[in-house]
Design an enzyme around this catalytic site. Structure first.
Site, PDB file in Angstrom:
ATOM      1  N   CYS A 126       0.210   2.634  -4.534  1.00 49.64           N
ATOM      2  CA  CYS A 126      -0.805   3.875  -4.921  1.00 49.64           C
ATOM      3  C   CYS A 126       0.196   5.156  -4.658  1.00 49.64           C
ATOM      4  O   CYS A 126       0.854   5.081  -3.818  1.00 49.64           O
ATOM      5  CB  CYS A 126      -1.763   4.013  -4.146  1.00 49.64           C
ATOM      6  SG  CYS A 126      -2.843   2.520  -4.631  1.00 49.64           S
ATOM      7  N   HIS A 134       0.765  -1.072   0.094  1.00 49.76           N
ATOM      8  CA  HIS A 134       0.065   0.142   0.032  1.00 49.76           C
ATOM      9  C   HIS A 134       0.800   1.094   0.049  1.00 49.76           C
ATOM     10  O   HIS A 134       2.012   1.499   0.531  1.00 49.76           O
ATOM     11  CB  HIS A 134      -0.944  -0.178   1.124  1.00 49.76           C
ATOM     12  CG  HIS A 134      -2.177  -0.708   1.163  1.00 49.76           C
ATOM     13  ND1 HIS A 134      -3.005  -0.636   0.096  1.00 49.76           N
ATOM     14  CD2 HIS A 134      -2.702  -1.740   1.680  1.00 49.76           C
ATOM     15  CE1 HIS A 134      -4.055  -1.445   0.020  1.00 49.76           C
ATOM     16  NE2 HIS A 134      -3.929  -2.149   1.252  1.00 49.76           N
TER      17      HIS A 134
END
Length: 820
Positions: free
Chosen positions: A619, A568
């Site tokens: 991301c 993440h």
């Protein structure tokens, strides 16, 4: 996304997982807190190695006379034959037992095997000195070799008591200790054998040392071993012995990463050609050195009428003692510079080439006498010893760099077994050849001793040839002067939480295989951190930064450093009073964010001339190395705007994939539940309260606004998307999944696909551009970016050279090729 599960307590999150009562964990805890050279442990390694090696060749100076006194040879010319069998008996025993002791050391620990081996020296070396029959001498030497199983465990031990940057020094100490033992042992044998004849004023013929003329040197060595055995009480154990907390299964593990360990357990060492080729070369040189050691002693003490020097055992011991002193000086003060300049392979080649003319000069020394003979002989033996230890140390380093740390014990066991076989046949073969050459003094072609040294040179020449391609496969780019390729791979799946991903661990497993097969990374230089079940080293923020700092600390000019992150990512809004936009960050398993400021500071520490390449499949990963020049991708500063921090909605993922994105509000909710601080406060307050000095540097220092790198650096970032985009986590049932239907990161899989379809070197710009094309064809709405200097944009990815293309590349590429 919904509220995420709270991470583990800070006490656990900020460090590795250690188990109480586990000696391996205690050693790793010590290594994490101390970055210096472990002098005490290295002293233990050195003295135990010396004590174990002393008896191996201590008999060579008096072997000729011992065979005479045992009255087993009917003719003087047959003494060499019987001497060969006696000299070989030790290595025959070790050949049969080495692999067994290596397996036992992996089961019960290094320390028990080391202690038992030293104890066997005390007992059986003493009994050898009391031998009055040939069969007793053979039996005690055989048992001494079979029960002294220390070489493989001590090699593994020498790299387990130190940090990665000191492992080469640890192995060098083993080689040095072994070499010292092999020359000091004969010196002891030469000076103390037949003491009643050498020192009649001290020892009488009726004393125990007169009745057993070879007992004194053996007793001296046994007493040294006894002192070392007592010191082993303070020898720390390094093998992991603990229970898996989750599964309740007993584990004896020696790896800092369970994922790395499990992967290499399935690999067949006998199919590892860099390992096998280096072992074969090592064995040939070992065969030569062992044969030379026996032949030199037999040649020196044999009568001049047979082409010898008519030396006494004392004179032989003196020559070997001087050679040992020269070897010690060389290893302590010169070898490091030689290795740094030439590297392991080239130093071995040069040393073996120089050994040939030195050996060729030995037969002509019989025409010298007095001072001239002494100068020539001492100089030749010193140089021969120095060259031999250079070769042995270089090939030993090749072996240990060809496998991961989890396989070094087994690899050293194979090497020791093979080496022992060659050392077993060397004395017998050398003795037989010596007896044969003494009977052909009047031959037209290489008469007498000239033939024996000619045969030694032929063996040396074979070893030299084996150090070149295509036979020798060189691991870790050692052919390029010892330049290192180091990697840290991190995969976070966040299993069991609302933020769970599926393909991150698969990404780093695939990337590791590519690094080894295509780019020449040594498995032991690829650190893997995952949050997989049972992993002893979790990818917490502190652990990731520690692994990266260790990698940079080991680096030197010309080295290639690589960091792959799969997990993440998030955006961090400015701290109050801090000007500028949002900062990009990755999210370790404990949510101790690592920001673009941390990566900027890390790259600034990379030695000038080394490169640091980062691939981030997360991301908002564009710009993760702060202030690095953008080569591909819209610049945030020139008009592009990142997604607003604090937005609770997750950008839509394509093709049913999950976005590798945790909203800022979700990060705050996670940390608030652990820190007890109100969620309205900035993330900096939560992280500083939980992690203190381990929190990101951007929360400790606010002076990086507007700064530019102090110098053009070699930081290279390939990001999975732009700053305002998300990266996709592809499930296993998606048609864009990795080969074999495995879940993966869309960007990581795109890189692997490009590399598989382009075996030749690909520039960083080409790789980013082609990865964009792959993702576009697969209908993913993310755009990989490239951040680096202009020169590095056109440089080959990971500095791959054309000659690095091998059959292994094609084999490793096949799974990824099927995804095209």
């Amino acid at each position: 996304m919904g509220e995420a599960e709270a991470p583990p307590s800070p006490a656990v999150m900020s460090r590795s997982v250690f188990y109480d009562g586990c000696p391996g964990c205690a050693m790793e805890r010590k290594l994490e807190s101390s970055k210096g050279i472990p002098y005490k442990e290295f002293i233990f390694v050195g003295i135990t190695t010396i004590a174990s090696s002393l008896p191996i060749s201590s008999l060579f100076p008096f072997l000729y006379f011992m065979i005479e006194d045992l009255h087993v040879a009917k003719k003087e010319q047959d003494i060499g034959l019987y001497a060969g069998f006696l000299g070989a008996s030790y290595m025959v025993g070790r050949c049969f037992a080495s692999l067994f002791w290596g397996v036992v050391a992996d089961r019960i620990g290094r320390k028990p095997i080391i202690k038992f081996s030293i104890l066997s020296v005390v007992i059986f070396n003493t009994l050898f000195g009391l031998s009055v029959r040939y069969w007793m001498a053979i039996a005690t030497r055989f048992l001494l070799g079979a029960l002294n199983g220390m070489l493989a465990p001590i090699k593994a031990y020498s790299i387990e008591v130190c940090r990665p940057e000191h492992q080469a020094l640890g192995l060098s100490i083993v080689s040095t200790g072994w070499g010292i033992g092999l020359v000091v042992g004969p010196a002891i044998g030469g000076y103390f054998a037949q003491p009643a004849k050498q020192y009649p004023n001290i020892f009488s013929e009726k004393s125990i040392f007169g009745r057993f003329p070879y007992f004194l040197p053996c007793l001296c060595i046994s007493l040294i071993a006894l002192v070392v055995l007592i010191s082993c009480i303070w020898l720390p154990e390094t093998l992991h012995k603990h229970k898996n907390v989750e599964g309740g299964i007993e584990m004896i593990d020696n790896s800092r990463s369970t994922l790395e360990e499990d992967s290499h357990k399935q690999k067949n060492l006998y199919k590892n050609w860099p390992l096998i080729s280096s072992i074969i070369a090592y064995c040939v040189f070992t065969l030569h050195d062992t044969a030379y050691s026996e032949i030199f002693s037999l040649w020196a003490v044999s009568d001049k009428k047979y082409g010898g020097l008519s030396f006494s055992s004392k004179e032989v011991g003196q020559v070997l003692a001087v050679a040992g002193a020269g070897l010690l000086v060389y290893q302590l003060f010169i070898y490091r510079s030689v290795h740094r300049f030439l590297g392991s392979v080239n130093s071995s080649r040069v040393a073996s080439a120089l050994s040939i003319p030195i050996l060729a000069a030995y037969p002509f020394m019989t025409h010298l006498s007095g001072f001239r003979l002494g100068i020539a002989l001492y100089l030749a033996t010193i140089l021969k010893g120095v060259l031999s230890i250079t070769i042995i140390t270089g090939t030993s380093l090749l072996q240990n760099n060809a496998v991961s740390q989890s396989q070094r014990g087994a690899a050293n066991g194979i090497s020791t077994t093979a080496m022992s076989f060659f050392k077993a046949i060397a004395p017998a073969g050398a003795g037989a050849l010596f007896s044969w050459t003494q009977k052909r003094q009047n031959a037209a072609f290489f008469p007498g001793d000239q033939m024996i040294f000619f045969i030694l040179n032929l063996i040396e020449l074979v070893g030299l040839v084996l150090t070149f391609k295509p036979f020798l496969a060189i691991p870790n780019a050692m052919a390029q002067g010892g330049k290192k390729k180091l990697a840290t791979l991190v995969g976070c799946n966040y299993a069991g939480t609302p933020n769970e991903l599926k393909g991150c661990i698969n990404d780093v497993v695939a990337m590791r295989d590519i690094l080894v097969a295509r780019f020449g990374f040594a498995p032991g230089d690829v650190a893997v951190l995952t949050d997989d079940r049972g992993s002893p080293v979790l990818p917490t923020g502190a652990n990731i930064k520690r692994a990266l700092a260790d990698m940079v600390a080991r680096a030197a000019a010309g080295d290639v450093l690589f960091f792959h992150y799969s997990g993440h990512g998030t955006l961090v809004p400015p701290v109050k009073g801090h000007h500028g936009g949002c900062d990009e960050a990755i999210v370790p398993c404990d949510f101790n964010l690592i920001t673009d400021v941390d990566f900027r500071r890390l790259v600034d520490l990379v030695p000038h001339g080394a490169s640091f390449t980062m691939v981030s499949d997360s991301c908002h990963s564009g710009g993760l190395i702060d202030l690095e020049k953008e080569q591909i991708g819209p610049s945030v500063l020139s008009g592009g705007a990142p997604a607003a921090a604090g937005a609770d909605s997750t950008p839509a993922a394509t093709r049913g994939a999950t976005a590798r994105f945790i909203p800022y509000s979700a990060v705050i909710d996670h940390l608030s539940g652990v820190s007890g601080i109100d969620a309205a406060h900035h993330v900096a307050e939560h992280l500083l309260a939980l992690f203190g000095t381990d929190a990101s540097a951007m929360f400790h220092h606010h002076d990086h606004d507007g700064k530019q790198p102090a110098r053009p650096d070699d930081g290279i970032l390939l990001s999975g998307c732009q700053t305002d985009e998300t990266s996709a986590d592809v499930p296993e049932d998606d048609e864009a999944a990795a080969a074999g239907g495995k879940a993966c990161g869309a960007f990581s899989n795109a890189i692997q696909t490009v590399l598989a379809s382009h075996p030749e070197p690909v520039s960083n710009r080409e790789l980013a551009t082609m990865a964009r094309k792959v993702l576009s064809d697969q209908e993913f709405e993310q755009h990989p970016c490239l951040y680096c200097s202009d020169a590095n944009a056109e440089a080959p990815f990971l500095w791959q050279e054309k000659e690095e293309k091998t059959a292994a590349v094609t084999a490793a590429a096949e799974p990824a090729m099927s995804a095209l």
